[in-house]
Design an enzyme around this catalytic site. Sequence first.
Site, PDB file in Angstrom:
ATOM      1  N   CYS A 104       0.824  -1.213   0.000  1.00 35.14           N
ATOM      2  CA  CYS A 104       0.000   0.000   0.000  1.00 35.14           C
ATOM      3  C   CYS A 104       0.852   1.253   0.000  1.00 35.14           C
ATOM      4  CB  CYS A 104      -0.953   0.011   1.181  1.00 35.14           C
ATOM      5  SG  CYS A 104      -0.155   0.333   2.747  1.00 35.14           S
ATOM      6  N   VAL A 105       2.124   1.154   0.390  1.00 36.36           N
ATOM      7  CA  VAL A 105       2.922   2.369   0.529  1.00 36.36           C
ATOM      8  C   VAL A 105       4.305   2.180  -0.078  1.00 36.36           C
ATOM      9  CG1 VAL A 105       3.691   1.733   2.835  1.00 36.36           C
ATOM     10  CG2 VAL A 105       3.721   4.116   2.169  1.00 36.36           C
TER      11      VAL A 105
END
Lengths: 105, 412
Positions: A104-105
């Site tokens: 996600c990051v």
Amino acid sequence: MPVTTIGGKEVHVDDEGFMTNYDEWDEELAKQLAKNIGIDELTEEHWRVIKFLREDFKETGETPTLRRVSTVGGFPTKELFKLFPKKPAKKMSYIAGLPKPHGCV
Amino acid sequence: MKRLVVLGAGTAGTMVVNKLRPRLDPNEWEIVIVDQEPTHFYQPGFLFLPFGEYGPQDVKKPKKRFIPAGVEFIEGTIDSVDADANTVLLGDGTQLTYDYLVIATGTHPRPEETPGMDGPEFGKTIHTFYTFEGALALREALKGFDGGKLVVHMVDMPFKCPVAPLEFTFLADAYFTELGMRDQVEITYVTPMSGAFTKPVASAHLGNMFDERKIHLESDFYTERIDTDKNALVSYDEREVPYDLVVTVPLNMGADFVAKSGLGDELNHIPVDKGTFVHKDHDNLFVLGDAANIPTSKAGSVAHFAVDVFVPNFLRHIEGLPMLEQFDGHSNCFIESGHGKGLLIDFNYDTQPLPGKYPLPGIGPFTLLGETEMNHWGKLLFRWMYWNLLLPGKELPLPALMSMAGKIPEDE
């Protein structure tokens, strides 16, 4: 999205060279993509895995995880590491012309 | 009389019944919610338990306190769902029929899925902070840790709160620094992904956080087993990472009844339409929160935004009208980085985390992809908001869909 030429064909890719348009892929391209990452010959076993990835993506809209390729596709994880050394999840999706698996990051 | 059954009284399920009860006529609609666990845990708080920053009482309250009048709470296990017959079978044999079903039973750590993990060393040299008991056991382990190899490990994607192991790593670095023993602790971060950060803009902004903190990275590590004789994690390509203390995120899987009901994927997560959460074969079945297989993070913020999109859609759907709202995968997560600072990321299905200010452009008060004290205070304040505003279904001044306002686009 950048456009690049692979094996004489213009295709859309992301910054890391993963193809972004499902329909631009074909088997000739796959052979070239495999060579790009040091897999000189795609065996029958490679093709079976690649075809599972393509079909599963068509159904779900997502690049299958290693676990899914193993449990749903029926390819043992050890085998996948032999076919696509070190980074099977990334390499399989690269050759199959599917988006890179990501966090996600 | 129509009946809505909600399975799971966690973040998503609790919000749903609180938002729908006042909007559904009590003379026409009965709402039932089922959960096997009487305690509601504030799961983001588990991160702070091992470091003693929160105590056990900070992270738990009785579930019933958050269930509104006019909603029946059944405490019990779920055996299976028959989606063709519109029935739920409970563990005690009770059969519930429904007109509409919302599944919100989440995803849970399964240490037993990794050979060597769920044995005698679990809770001794192998720990997890993903459960209440686990986080408390880890607190004792950290207190007694006199140096050596600390390994932060995750088995596989997806798992809930995907930034939590990063946060744990940063907090552990700060914890041992503050104890004056950081040089005696070797910290290694072991991930099945290609790096600690996999999105280009986040990698560019945050990539040096590991080097600055002298944290080792072992990437593309796909765990086969834990060798508890050697104290080492072993990967499928036969790499080994030795540890004295390993803090792991076990494989996360959805509830067993999902598999028994034939509704789940290989990890018991349920594929649904990523814009409306409706099941593709059953238009009276919705899945919200971590239980769903949709391509965004499994996180409370996603559940919150998803519920905000779901409620107006549902109210139209039951009137036979089309669902107008489309969920965009919006996720918003604070990332604790240690020493009283934190980061914030805000993203959706299509837009990766970008730098900027949130929620007010140019003002913030929170900073995206940057380390600030205000972000840390935001994270701490959020616990109050969770118990007092979010779970009771009150409106938060945050839009459900992601906004580009305040963000700096990639190509500028």
